[in-house]
Design an enzyme around this catalytic site. Structure first.
Site, PDB file in Angstrom:
ATOM      1  N   HIS A 137       0.936  -1.103  -0.141  1.00 12.80           N
ATOM      2  CA  HIS A 137      -0.051  -0.349   0.098  1.00 12.80           C
ATOM      3  C   HIS A 137       1.182   0.876  -0.314  1.00 12.80           C
ATOM      4  CE1 HIS A 137      -3.444  -2.222   0.738  1.00 12.80           C
ATOM      5  NE2 HIS A 137      -3.153  -2.798   1.461  1.00 12.80           N
ATOM      6  N   ASP A 174      -2.592 -10.527  -2.474  1.00 15.77           N
ATOM      7  CA  ASP A 174      -3.724 -10.189  -0.996  1.00 15.77           C
ATOM      8  C   ASP A 174      -4.842  -9.808  -1.783  1.00 15.77           C
ATOM      9  OD1 ASP A 174      -2.022  -9.002   1.576  1.00 15.77           O
ATOM     10  OD2 ASP A 174      -4.144  -8.231   1.361  1.00 15.77           O
ATOM     11  N   HIS A 176      -6.199  -7.123  -0.111  1.00 12.67           N
ATOM     12  CA  HIS A 176      -6.263  -5.683  -0.475  1.00 12.67           C
ATOM     13  C   HIS A 176      -5.472  -5.575  -1.986  1.00 12.67           C
ATOM     14  CE1 HIS A 176      -7.276  -6.582   3.964  1.00 12.67           C
ATOM     15  NE2 HIS A 176      -8.418  -5.474   3.726  1.00 12.67           N
ATOM     16  N   ASP A 255      -4.943 -13.014   3.444  1.00 16.22           N
ATOM     17  CA  ASP A 255      -5.664 -12.754   4.573  1.00 16.22           C
ATOM     18  C   ASP A 255      -7.673 -12.678   3.103  1.00 16.22           C
ATOM     19  OD1 ASP A 255      -4.971 -10.473   2.360  1.00 16.22           O
ATOM     20  OD2 ASP A 255      -4.639  -8.977   3.939  1.00 16.22           O
TER      21      ASP A 255
END
Length: 321
Positions: A137, A174, A176, A255
């Site tokens: 990120h 991931d 995200h 995740d």
């Protein structure tokens, strides 16, 4: 070194001494317990000589500056030294800075860089970076989502420059979206970035047209491991075969597991096993096994530890000819 020799090399487990430091944000799911859970599971796993642990120091600053603006990196360092205002315009509220944040982030990036060197020098056959903080990120000039320096992007840009590569692929599974990675590598033709993720979900990006070197594959909440594997098989594998990367870098977040509370996907260890096997086999057939996997998310300790163990099993395995 002949192909038969390097195939017998161990998988490298790259980490650093600062992974046990606490997250400056109290009660953050991104905590040192994550690495402790992973390493406890690996210790019980019986990998023997098939995994070689390598402790790493900080990344060279010139490698970090390939991915990040100098004023941002300087602000991160100043904030870690106590100047809390230095990073104010460069970070999100969920990404606080403590006394050791800069050193920890530099060491995580250092592990990714050293892993790249190791797969090219044939010190290891492939690599997993068990590091924190994560990175995907972090954009060129902003900290976000517990991420300060973008380990995968730094590794890719470093590899392109150091080894004069014309084709590097970053694959992000991931839950995200690796928005920071996309921002850093967008428009760089020598790097192809593929990302699957739950949407809508943090970082709450708009589904806008992507640069030509970026392929995104959003999944709806509740999508299971079959859907995740379908993207890898039907979207990623053709892209890998067409692009023929000289190095594959994985942003390996776990995740998307069904036990996670921070996302709502329903993958399981068997799905990570299948995905890892496909990507490792592709690396062996296309780029002589040169694959570096870097830990991103995964916050439920038991499922994270099991998933990383499964991932390592795939990395150490020698694919069939």
């Amino acid at each position: 070194m002949s192909s038969s020799d390097w195939k017998t090399l161990p998988t490298g487990y790259f980490t650093h001494q600062l992974v046990s430091l606490p997250n400056p944000l109290e009660e953050a799911p991104e905590s040192p317990d994550r690495i402790e859970a992973i390493e406890t599971r690996l210790m019980l796993g019986g990998f023997g000589g098939r995994v070689r642990r390598i402790d790493c120091g900080p990344a060279p600053m010139d490698a970090v500056l390939l991915a990040h603006d100098a004023d941002y990196v300087s602000a991160l360092e100043l904030a870690s030294k106590g100047d809390r205002e230095a990073l104010a315009r460069f970070s999100e509220p969920d990404t606080r800075v403590g006394a050791d944040t800069f050193d920890c982030a530099m060491a995580s990036a250092g592990a990714a860089v050293r892993a790249v060197d190791a797969v090219f020098s044939r010190t290891v056959k492939n690599a997993f970076c068990g590091v924190r903080p994560p990175g995907h990120h972090a954009s060129r000039n902003r900290a976000s989502g517990f991420c300060y320096l973008n380990n995968a992007a730094i590794a890719a840009l470093y590899a392109r420059k150091r080894y004069r590569l014309s084709r590097v692929m970053i694959l992000d599974f991931d839950a995200h979206h690796g928005d920071g990675t996309e921002e850093i590598v967008a428009g760089i033709p020598e790097i192809r970035f593929l990302s699957l993720f739950q949407w809508p979900l943090f970082p709450h990006r708009r589904m806008e047209p992507t640069p030509g070197n970026v392929v995104i594959s959003p999944l709806e909440a509740g999508a299971d491991g079959v859907e995740l594997r379908r993207i890898v098989e039907d979207v990623w594998m053709p892209e890998i075969e067409q692009f023929e990367p000289e190095l594959i870098i994985l942003s390996a977040g776990f995740d998307a597991h069904a036990e996670e509370r921070i996302a709502q996907l329903k993958a399981a260890e068997i799905d990570y096993a299948r995905v890892t096997r496909l990507l490792v086999e592709a690396s062996w057939h296309i780029c002589e096994g040169r694959l570096v996997s870097v830990l991103e998310g995964g916050y439920m300790l038991r499922s994270l530890a099991r998933s990383v163990f499964t991932h390592l099993q795939g990395l150490v395995r020698t694919p069939e000819p």
